[in-house]
Scaffold this motif. Structure first.
Motif, short mmCIF file in Angstrom:
data_model
loop_
_atom_site.label_atom_id
_atom_site.label_comp_id
_atom_site.label_asym_id
_atom_site.label_seq_id
_atom_site.Cartn_x
_atom_site.Cartn_y
_atom_site.Cartn_z
N GLN A 62 0.85 -1.19 0.00
CA GLN A 62 0.00 0.00 0.00
C GLN A 62 0.88 1.23 0.00
O GLN A 62 1.93 1.26 0.65
N VAL A 63 0.47 2.26 -0.74
CA VAL A 63 1.21 3.52 -0.79
C VAL A 63 0.60 4.48 0.22
O VAL A 63 -0.60 4.76 0.18
N VAL A 64 1.44 4.98 1.14
CA VAL A 64 0.98 5.84 2.23
C VAL A 64 1.60 7.23 2.07
O VAL A 64 2.80 7.36 1.78
N ASP A 65 0.77 8.24 2.22
CA ASP A 65 1.26 9.62 2.18
C ASP A 65 1.82 10.02 3.54
O ASP A 65 1.15 9.83 4.57
N VAL A 66 3.03 10.56 3.57
CA VAL A 66 3.59 11.13 4.79
C VAL A 66 3.46 12.64 4.68
O VAL A 66 3.99 13.25 3.74
N LYS A 67 2.74 13.23 5.63
CA LYS A 67 2.40 14.65 5.52
C LYS A 67 3.07 15.49 6.61
O LYS A 67 3.63 14.96 7.56
N VAL A 68 2.99 16.80 6.43
CA VAL A 68 3.54 17.73 7.41
C VAL A 68 2.70 17.66 8.68
O VAL A 68 1.50 17.87 8.64
N PRO A 69 3.32 17.35 9.83
CA PRO A 69 2.56 17.34 11.09
C PRO A 69 2.35 18.74 11.61
O PRO A 69 2.75 19.73 10.98
N ASP A 70 1.73 18.85 12.76
CA ASP A 70 1.56 20.15 13.41
C ASP A 70 2.90 20.57 13.99
O ASP A 70 3.39 19.97 14.95
N ILE A 71 3.54 21.59 13.39
CA ILE A 71 4.86 22.05 13.86
C ILE A 71 4.76 23.38 14.59
O ILE A 71 5.77 24.02 14.84
N GLY A 72 3.56 23.81 14.90
CA GLY A 72 3.40 25.00 15.73
C GLY A 72 3.36 26.32 14.99
O GLY A 72 3.23 27.37 15.59
N VAL A 73 3.50 26.28 13.65
CA VAL A 73 3.40 27.50 12.84
C VAL A 73 2.51 27.20 11.65
O VAL A 73 2.29 26.05 11.27
N GLU A 74 1.97 28.25 11.05
CA GLU A 74 1.04 28.07 9.93
C GLU A 74 1.74 27.59 8.67
O GLU A 74 1.18 26.84 7.88
N LYS A 75 2.98 28.03 8.47
CA LYS A 75 3.69 27.64 7.25
C LYS A 75 5.17 27.55 7.55
O LYS A 75 5.67 28.12 8.54
N ALA A 76 5.88 26.80 6.73
CA ALA A 76 7.32 26.65 6.88
C ALA A 76 7.93 26.37 5.52
O ALA A 76 7.23 26.03 4.56
#
Length: 657
Positions: free
Chosen positions: A116-130
């Motif tokens: 199965q192909v799983v997406d690894v996404k940006v977690p909550d890093i405490g800022v709106e954008k990085a």
């Protein structure tokens, strides 16, 4: 997507200007609204690129943190919002860990045999954008759970994003320099047992950290009632760790499960708890010592109670879960400040002792050490008066956003004991008119001149030929949209001269036994604005043509008047030029801007009769006022500097020789 008011350090601010309109297409970081308070003027940037669909505020409105300012339609945002963040990528909290553990007990996980192909996404890093600072994997790489895959950076944090699954990197959907936010897909991973692996990451941190507690307890026989007990380094998942903090001292009475030592590695920060209640008899480690699993940390003389009976081990493990969860949650923020820790002063032994008495997790303690915060002075908001990371940030922000008190404290000795103003009520009274924010923040800087023995050297430069040449050029420059002022020529001439006279662009060393000579020239150019004088910096004018200097002077002046100067635009100058332009006056004594040692003042040029040996010729004479720190520059050197400058301005071709 809604763009909201960020944390600007005050409770409320006023919408001073709306910089976009409905239908505008904007990019990431484009300014959308100008907010003003009594402390600052802040332009709020867009966090996404897209089209402005609606503006929910009006000029004059008061807004607070979190208030919606503008709604932007973004295709990327829509995709990111619709795609749910995988459970494994969410920040691990005590509640989610417990819920997943219960679910695992009730229903065993069945692994899927198919790939199965799983997406690894940006977690909550405490800022709106990085920003994506670095990509740590390549397509085809085999990765394990928690392997770092991408480094993301913001103005607040640098975080390594771990993989939530094990498998083979199928594709990388971002590139270095991309702007991302929570939920954006970073990579896709092909895994043969996705069903099982997607549930492991959330529970793994708790299992790893709670297991050592259980292991330490199992080392002690259940029947032991008293005696000396060694508390050892548990399994931290790494070969070695560093003792970053010792929370007790010999003779202290400790309770069972009370934290004794903080052990840190590049992956975790763990408080090692006592396995028994008793008195600390010996401490076997020192700060910054490297230790490995099984090494003795502390010896505790147990007192009269069974050591960790099996039925009681479960509550003890559960008690450790919130600490572990909070550590995992706050670890990225702690990582951020490692680079800044070299610049912060270490806490004294007394302050460290005060910190040891406060109820706080290891990540919070590490953050406090790096920021130089005494935890005893911070108000706790967590359960049972536990200090949280946000409490430390709130304390620091509170200190930073109280400039008036700081300025008064800093300038009290500078004021040399000036008394308070007398009472003028008998003479018609009066009212206090507040200074602009720019004027207020300038007071402490200007007060430093009380410590500088300053002298001003006056001279006159014949700029008749230079002004004639400028008159020939400015028409062509104007066609190109460039304003060619005499200041561009002066800046070029002064930059040339500073290469020959480096002391005028230097700084008096802290020990006052030497002069720091700078490798580059960065020239402050004073600009008058409605709010007061500001000094943006012209970078490396010695390496630029007069045309380039004229262009940059125009850009800096516009940014200053529009209140769009960034902090970087105002930093690093080692010489300043200030000009009265055509306002008037014949000469003045500009104040040296510490830590610089010299400043050049320019007064309006006037036509004057100059003796040529036989008669008087009409010449356009430019008054120069060079103020300097007499500790670094001698009077003869200052006179020589202005004399050389007058010759350069009389014939700018000398720069080419």
């Amino acid at each position: 997507m809604q763009i909201k008011t960020p944390d600007i350090g005050v409770d409320k601010a006023t919408v001073a200007e709306i910089l976009v309109k409905v239908g505008d297409t904007i990019a990431v970081d484009d300014s959308i609204v100008l907010l003003e308070s009594d402390k600052a003027s802040v332009e709020v940037p867009s966090t996404v690129a897209g089209v402005v669909k609606s503006i929910t505020v009006s000029e004059g409105d008061e807004v607070s943190e979190g208030a919606v300012l503008v709604e932007v339609e973004s295709a990327d945002a829509a995709v990111a919002d619709e795609a749910p963040v995988p459970k494994a990528a969410q920040a691990v909290t005590a509640e989610t860990v417990k819920a997943e553990l219960v679910a695992e007990e009730k229903a065993p996980v069945t692994a899927s045999a198919s790939a199965q192909v799983v997406d690894v996404k940006v977690p909550d890093i405490g800022v709106e954008k990085a920003l994506v600072g670095e990509i740590l994997v390549q397509v085809g790489d085999e990765i394990a759970v928690d392997d770092s895959i991408v480094v993301v950076e913001s103005d607040k944090a640098t975080v390594e994003v771990p993989s939530t699954v094990a498998g083979t990197v199928e594709s990388i959907t971002v590139k270095e320099g991309d702007t991302v936010k929570e939920g954006v897909v970073l990579i896709t991973v092909k895994t043969a047992s996705a069903g099982n692996e997607t549930t492991q990451p959330a529970s793994r941190p708790t299992e790893q950290a709670s297991a050592p507690v259980a292991e330490v307890k199992q080392e002690q026989p259940a029947s032991a009632q008293a005696g000396s007990v060694d508390v050892t380094v548990p399994d931290l998942g790494v070969d070695k760790a560093t003792v970053s903090e010792i929370l007790v001292k010999v003779g202290d009475q400790v309770e069972k499960d009370q934290s004794l030592v903080v052990a840190e590695s590049d992956k975790a920060s763990v408080e090692v708890p006592s396995t028994v209640a008793g008195v600390v008899k010996a401490i076997h480690v020192e700060l910054n010592q490297s230790v490995s699993q099984g090494a003795a940390l502390v010896t505790v003389e147990a007192q009269g109670s069974a050591v960790a009976e099996k039925p009681q081990s479960a509550p003890a493990e559960k008690k450790s879960e919130p600490v572990v969860a909070k550590t995992a949650e706050t670890q990225p923020a702690v990582k951020t400040d490692v680079s800044a820790s070299a610049q912060t002063e270490k806490l004294s032994k007394e302050q460290q002792a005060e910190n040891a008495k406060v109820y706080a997790g290891p990540a919070v303690r590490k953050l406090a050490r790096e920021l130089g915060v005494v935890l005893a002075q911070v108000k706790a908001s967590g359960p049972h008066e536990r200090l949280m990371k946000d409490d430390v940030f709130a304390y620091v922000k509170g200190r930073l956003t109280a400039p008036q008190a700081t300025a008064v404290a800093a300038t009290a000795p500078v004021a040399s004991g000036l008394p308070s103003l007398p009472d003028f009520s008998a003479f018609g009274g009066g009212e206090v008119a507040p200074m602009t924010r720019l004027q207020q923040v300038s007071v402490p800087q200007l007060s430093l001149n009380n410590f500088i023995p300053q002298v001003t050297q006056f001279d006159l430069a014949d700029i008749t030929e230079l002004e004639a040449w400028r008159g020939e050029l400015k028409g062509k420059f104007k066609q190109d949209g460039i304003s060619l002022t005499i200041l561009a020529f002066i800046a070029k001439a002064v930059a040339f001269l500073l290469k020959e006279e480096p002391y005028f662009a230097g700084h008096l060393a802290d020990d006052q036994k030497g002069v720091l000579l700078r490798n580059e020239i960065h020239m402050g150019i004073a600009v008058a604005t409605p709010d007061g004088l500001t000094v943006p910096v012209l970078r490396n004018p010695d390496q630029k043509s007069i045309k380039q200097i004229a262009i940059e002077l125009g850009e800096l002046s516009k940014k200053a008047r529009d209140k769009k100067l960034s902090p970087k635009d105002l930093q690093g100058a080692n010489f300043t030029i200030t000009s009265l332009g055509s306002i008037g006056g014949t000469a003045f004594t500009p104040l040296v801007n510490w830590p610089q040692v010299a400043i050049l003042g320019i007064s309006p040029a006037t036509m004057q009769p100059v003796w040529n040996g036989e008669g008087f010729d009409p010449k356009l004479m430019l008054p120069l006022s060079l103020s300097y720190d007499h500790r670094v520059i001698n009077g003869a050197d200052a006179a020589r500097f202005t004399n050389k400058l007058t010759k350069l301005l009389a014939d700018i071709r000398n720069i080419l020789l």
